[in-house]
Design a protein around this motif. Structure first.
Motif, mmCIF file in Angstrom:
data_model
loop_
_atom_site.group_PDB
_atom_site.id
_atom_site.type_symbol
_atom_site.label_atom_id
_atom_site.label_comp_id
_atom_site.label_asym_id
_atom_site.label_seq_id
_atom_site.Cartn_x
_atom_site.Cartn_y
_atom_site.Cartn_z
ATOM 1 N N PHE A 9 41.632 69.096 20.556
ATOM 2 C CA PHE A 9 40.688 69.912 19.799
ATOM 3 C C PHE A 9 39.873 70.857 20.675
ATOM 4 O O PHE A 9 38.975 71.541 20.189
ATOM 5 C CB PHE A 9 39.741 69.018 18.986
ATOM 6 N N GLY A 10 40.164 70.881 21.970
ATOM 7 C CA GLY A 10 39.437 71.769 22.869
ATOM 8 C C GLY A 10 37.981 71.364 23.036
ATOM 9 O O GLY A 10 37.110 72.231 23.162
ATOM 10 N N LEU A 11 37.720 70.069 23.047
ATOM 11 C CA LEU A 11 36.359 69.546 23.173
ATOM 12 C C LEU A 11 36.178 68.840 24.513
ATOM 13 O O LEU A 11 37.141 68.276 25.046
ATOM 14 C CB LEU A 11 36.078 68.534 22.054
ATOM 15 N N PRO A 12 34.966 68.826 25.034
ATOM 16 C CA PRO A 12 34.729 68.033 26.243
ATOM 17 C C PRO A 12 34.840 66.543 25.912
ATOM 18 O O PRO A 12 34.476 66.117 24.806
ATOM 19 C CB PRO A 12 33.297 68.402 26.646
ATOM 20 N N LEU A 22 33.952 69.684 14.862
ATOM 21 C CA LEU A 22 35.218 68.942 14.865
ATOM 22 C C LEU A 22 36.028 69.278 13.613
ATOM 23 O O LEU A 22 37.230 69.556 13.700
ATOM 24 C CB LEU A 22 34.954 67.434 14.948
ATOM 25 N N ALA A 23 35.381 69.282 12.454
ATOM 26 C CA ALA A 23 36.078 69.589 11.202
ATOM 27 C C ALA A 23 36.632 71.014 11.221
ATOM 28 O O ALA A 23 37.760 71.257 10.775
ATOM 29 C CB ALA A 23 35.139 69.388 10.017
ATOM 30 N N GLY A 59 43.788 62.354 15.461
ATOM 31 C CA GLY A 59 42.677 62.735 16.325
ATOM 32 C C GLY A 59 41.381 62.913 15.554
ATOM 33 O O GLY A 59 40.316 62.490 16.002
ATOM 34 N N LEU A 60 41.456 63.523 14.384
ATOM 35 C CA LEU A 60 40.269 63.693 13.552
ATOM 36 C C LEU A 60 39.700 62.335 13.166
ATOM 37 O O LEU A 60 38.489 62.105 13.261
ATOM 38 C CB LEU A 60 40.604 64.502 12.297
ATOM 39 N N LYS A 61 40.575 61.431 12.779
ATOM 40 C CA LYS A 61 40.132 60.091 12.382
ATOM 41 C C LYS A 61 39.452 59.373 13.551
ATOM 42 O O LYS A 61 38.398 58.764 13.389
ATOM 43 C CB LYS A 61 41.335 59.283 11.885
ATOM 44 N N VAL A 62 40.035 59.454 14.726
ATOM 45 C CA VAL A 62 39.487 58.781 15.914
ATOM 46 C C VAL A 62 38.155 59.405 16.334
ATOM 47 O O VAL A 62 37.177 58.701 16.575
ATOM 48 C CB VAL A 62 40.497 58.797 17.078
#
Length: 172
Positions: A9-12, A22-23, A59-62
């Motif tokens: 997701f391109g997040l740290p 995130l959504a 990934g969204l769920k986690v």
């Protein structure tokens, strides 16, 4: 660990995640990789779209769930929570659990008392999540052993909060 969901997701890779961001990142990526866009593609393109969509949804769920997110961070750092094999827990935490369970038994059928207990447990969960964010802090400040213990305690709290929710529903 099949995927680093933060990278996906391109997040740290950190405990604090903005749910709205995130959504939005999920929507952006799922729009690109949704299998319906590849109906006329090659079998390889269709297979890759299905795999990416599954990874994005997993990934969204986690990352949406604080306990799952912390477990994922620990795994990325080479630390397993060993829920299946390690049953040792802090004695004070276990005692607190016993007291809460006794209070739940005593409060059975009385919605106001069950709700008060649920509020107390939810406040305890929030405090543990704040300590978890600190324990998972970056670099040398990270206390992965403490983070591991907090993840395991939070799992118990989540389960107990579901029981409290069921008890509250029955009491109403």
């Amino acid at each position: 660990m099949a995927r680093n969901y933060f990278d996906l997701f391109g997040l740290p890779a950190q405990f604090d995640v903005d749910p709205g961001d995130l959504a939005a990142r999920h929507r952006e990526r799922i729009r690109i990789w949704h299998p319906d866009r590849y109906v006329r593609g090659t079998s390889e393109e269709r297979r890759r779209a299905i795999a990416m969509s599954a990874d994005l949804n997993d990934g969204l769920k986690v990352l949406r769930d604080p306990v799952s997110r912390a477990r994922h961070l620990l795994a990325l750092r080479g630390v397993s929570t060993d829920e299946e094999t390690d049953t040792a827990m802090d004695g004070d935490f276990l005692m607190e659990q016993m007291v809460w369970r006794e209070r739940l038994e005593e409060a059975a059928g009385r919605a106001r008392e069950v709700a008060a207990l649920a509020d107390e447990v939810a406040a305890n969960r929030a405090a543990k999540q704040a300590r978890l964010a600190s324990a998972l802090g970056g670099g040398e400040a990270a206390d992965l052993g403490r983070a591991r213990a907090l993840v395991r305690e939070l799992q118990f709290l989540e389960r107990f909060l579901r029981e409290l929710d069921d008890a509250l529903t029955e009491a109403l």
